[in-house]
Design an enzyme around this catalytic site. Structure first.
Site, PDB file in Angstrom:
ATOM      1  N   TRP A 159      -6.385  -0.932   1.214  1.00  0.00           N
ATOM      2  CA  TRP A 159      -6.645   0.505   1.154  1.00  0.00           C
ATOM      3  C   TRP A 159      -7.179   0.972  -0.196  1.00  0.00           C
ATOM      4  CZ3 TRP A 159      -3.728   1.758  -2.919  1.00  0.00           C
ATOM      5  CH2 TRP A 159      -2.541   1.034  -3.129  1.00  0.00           C
ATOM      6  N   PRO A 196      -9.549  -2.678   8.923  1.00  0.00           N
ATOM      7  CA  PRO A 196      -9.187  -2.041   7.652  1.00  0.00           C
ATOM      8  C   PRO A 196      -7.691  -1.756   7.581  1.00  0.00           C
ATOM      9  CG  PRO A 196     -10.055  -0.398   9.151  1.00  0.00           C
ATOM     10  CD  PRO A 196     -10.163  -1.723   9.863  1.00  0.00           C
ATOM     11  N   SER A 218      -1.916  -8.292  -0.023  1.00  0.00           N
ATOM     12  CA  SER A 218      -0.732  -8.752  -0.735  1.00  0.00           C
ATOM     13  C   SER A 218      -0.543 -10.251  -0.613  1.00  0.00           C
ATOM     14  CB  SER A 218       0.511  -8.035  -0.188  1.00  0.00           C
ATOM     15  OG  SER A 218       0.810  -8.503   1.118  1.00  0.00           O
ATOM     16  N   GLU A 239      -8.085 -13.214  -1.242  1.00  0.00           N
ATOM     17  CA  GLU A 239      -7.949 -12.599  -2.568  1.00  0.00           C
ATOM     18  C   GLU A 239      -6.690 -11.743  -2.529  1.00  0.00           C
ATOM     19  OE1 GLU A 239      -9.932  -9.236  -5.361  1.00  0.00           O
ATOM     20  OE2 GLU A 239     -11.338 -10.709  -4.527  1.00  0.00           O
ATOM     21  N   LEU A 240      -5.680 -12.179  -3.273  1.00  0.00           N
ATOM     22  CA  LEU A 240      -4.352 -11.585  -3.146  1.00  0.00           C
ATOM     23  C   LEU A 240      -3.989 -10.838  -4.433  1.00  0.00           C
ATOM     24  CD1 LEU A 240      -2.770 -14.665  -1.345  1.00  0.00           C
ATOM     25  CD2 LEU A 240      -4.070 -12.751  -0.376  1.00  0.00           C
ATOM     26  N   CYS A 254      -6.886  -4.641  -7.991  1.00  0.00           N
ATOM     27  CA  CYS A 254      -6.352  -6.010  -8.060  1.00  0.00           C
ATOM     28  C   CYS A 254      -6.463  -6.573  -9.466  1.00  0.00           C
ATOM     29  CB  CYS A 254      -7.087  -6.918  -7.078  1.00  0.00           C
ATOM     30  SG  CYS A 254      -6.917  -6.430  -5.346  1.00  0.00           S
ATOM     31  N   GLU A 263       3.524  -7.841  -9.410  1.00  0.00           N
ATOM     32  CA  GLU A 263       2.400  -6.895  -9.371  1.00  0.00           C
ATOM     33  C   GLU A 263       2.930  -5.479  -9.197  1.00  0.00           C
ATOM     34  OE1 GLU A 263      -2.020  -6.813  -7.494  1.00  0.00           O
ATOM     35  OE2 GLU A 263      -0.398  -7.177  -6.081  1.00  0.00           O
TER      36      GLU A 263
END
Length: 470
Positions: A148, A173, A222, A243-244, A277, A368
């Site tokens: 998001w 999405p 995530s 891609e986390l 990120c 994170e």
């Protein structure tokens, strides 16, 4: 109240399940739309449409595919203001920031697609006994599952190589930001079924990631969800590009311009309310400039006013996570230099926050945060800063500010997909990267994105005189 629909084979379709989700404006906490919660039946229909459309799409000349994608990119750029306003309402991004990223991502979509014109889909390598023809085929139907925080930009960054290589796509999405994806699909200039849209939460995401007719899943999100996507891909033996999360470090060396560097770190920590990120989430500062730098960082934080420059966090849960990290740090000895309290009134706002006295055992330095926090740790020298920056289970990006050429060379060895030196968020059309550790897997960017979007095969052809009798 608008209820969003799925796009399947060029037709806007109701979900096969009655369950709906509220789409909430995080600045006002008001429900602005509803969207399907998702189900396996919706996914099956979308995947079937993508599978059916793929052969004809792949059969088009590469130049025609590229032109069709470019026309879509132009339409997106022409509607950047509208799309930015949708992002503002569905996830809180300030308008100017949203517009700049949408314009950039539309241009990036076009540029990435145009790379197909020079990519070696076929290559002939002669040898003594004949030749080997290497042919890179499209994979087929693929899935792109997006978060998001940058709903338009992240989606478009994944689509260019997949589509230009001849694949079709099912897009899912985030349930927090479905409306921008809907509008992107309303602007489509591609044949029916080439891009399909399924809305929902995990009830759509899980069956899409596990679908046996999907050949690749491109997932951004995530770590926990990425592990599930990776496991599902392993069971199905299809590819995954993941891609986390990140816990990106910045190392500030002695000898830098303190004020301008502090302003750069404030931008890296607070832009998009820290919901990037590659946000700067750990700051290691040389002891010789630590006090001056921290004072300058606190002063720079004042420019990021919640509700003006700084948007809200996406929801109450995310704001609670940010505050929990601050509370944990304070309880264990950290000091709040500015911010540190939830903003009063409506909306999920949180002020830019600078912490000092942190150590690498605190949540704010290990997990994170995804919020507007800048935790500052003092290091004895550059080597210590680099060592502590590298000591993380994440490996997405890192940034180093230094005037020392030897330190620049040392910084290049940081175990991260992206290492910025004396800048943040710089890029090049030729850059490729792959996350390390818990930040994901799968190389992307430039030709690496086309390598991921295609399957190579070799056709070995004997020389003309091979196999002939005397």
């Amino acid at each position: 109240m608008r209820t969003a629909k799925n796009l399947i084979d060029g037709v806007w379709a109701d979900t096969a399940r009655d369950a709906l989700l509220d789409v909430v404006d995080p600045a006002t906490e008001e429900v602005i739309a509803r969207a399907p919660a998702g189900c396996a039946a919706d996914v099956d229909r979308a995947v079937a449409a993508a599978v059916a459309a793929q052969p004809a799409w792949a059969a088009l000349p590469v130049a025609e595919r590229v032109a069709r994608i470019g026309a879509w990119a132009d339409a997106i750029a022409a509607h950047a203001d509208e799309l930015a306003d949708i992002e503002r309402r569905e996830m809180g991004k300030p308008l100017d920031l949203g517009r700049s990223f949408i314009e950039g991502s539309a241009a990036g979509l076009k540029l990435a697609a145009e790379r197909a014109l020079s990519y070696a889909f076929e290559e002939t390598l002669p040898h003594e006994d004949g030749e080997t023809r290497i042919v890179r085929h499209p994979l087929g139907a693929t899935a792109v599952i997006t978060p998001w925080n940058f709903p338009v930009a992240i989606l478009l960054s994944a689509l260019g190589p997949l589509l230009a290589a001849g694949n079709t796509v099912v897009v899912k999405p985030s349930e927090h930001s479905p409306l921008s994806a809907v509008r992107l699909c309303e602007l489509l200039t591609l044949p029916d079924g080439v891009v399909n849209l399924v809305l929902g939460d995990a009830r759509a995401g899980v069956p899409l990631a596990e679908h046996d007719r999907i050949q690749l899943v491109h997932f951004t999100g995530s770590v926990a969800s990425g592990r599930e996507v990776g496991a599902a891909s392993g069971r199905r033996l299809h590819r995954a590009v993941l891609e986390l999360g990140g816990k990106d470090a910045v190392v500030v060396d002695a000898g830098v311009d303190v004020k301008s560097t502090a302003a750069a770190v404030a931008l890296g920590a607070f832009l998009n309310t820290g919901q990037i990120c590659t946000s700067m989430e750990r700051v290691y500062v040389h002891q010789d400039i630590a006090e001056e730098f921290t004072d300058a960082l606190v002063a720079a934080a004042a420019a990021y006013a919640p509700g003006e420059v700084l948007g809200p966090l996406v929801d109450e849960r995310q704001r609670d996570t940010v505050h929990r990290h601050v509370t944990d740090a304070v309880e264990r000895g950290a000091t709040v230099r500015t911010g540190g309290e939830k903003a009063p009134g409506k909306g999920y706002f949180y002020p830019p926050t600078v912490l000092t006295g942190v150590d690498d055992s605190m949540l704010v330095m290990t997990e994170e945060t995804f919020g507007p926090l800048a935790p500052v740790a003092v290091v004895a020298d550059f080597a210590e800063g680099l060592k502590r920056a590298a000591d993380s289970r994440f490996g997405l990006a890192a940034t180093v500010y230094t005037r020392d050429a030897d330190h620049v060379a040392a910084a290049a060895r940081l175990p991260a997909a992206l290492v910025w030196i004396n800048q943040w968020q710089g890029n090049s059309p030729e850059m490729i990267w792959e996350p390390a550790g818990d930040s994901g897997t799968g190389a992307t960017g430039a030709n690496a994105a086309y390598d991921a979007a295609t399957r190579p095969s070799s056709v070995i052809v004997a020389a003309a005189d091979q196999g002939r009798g005397e």
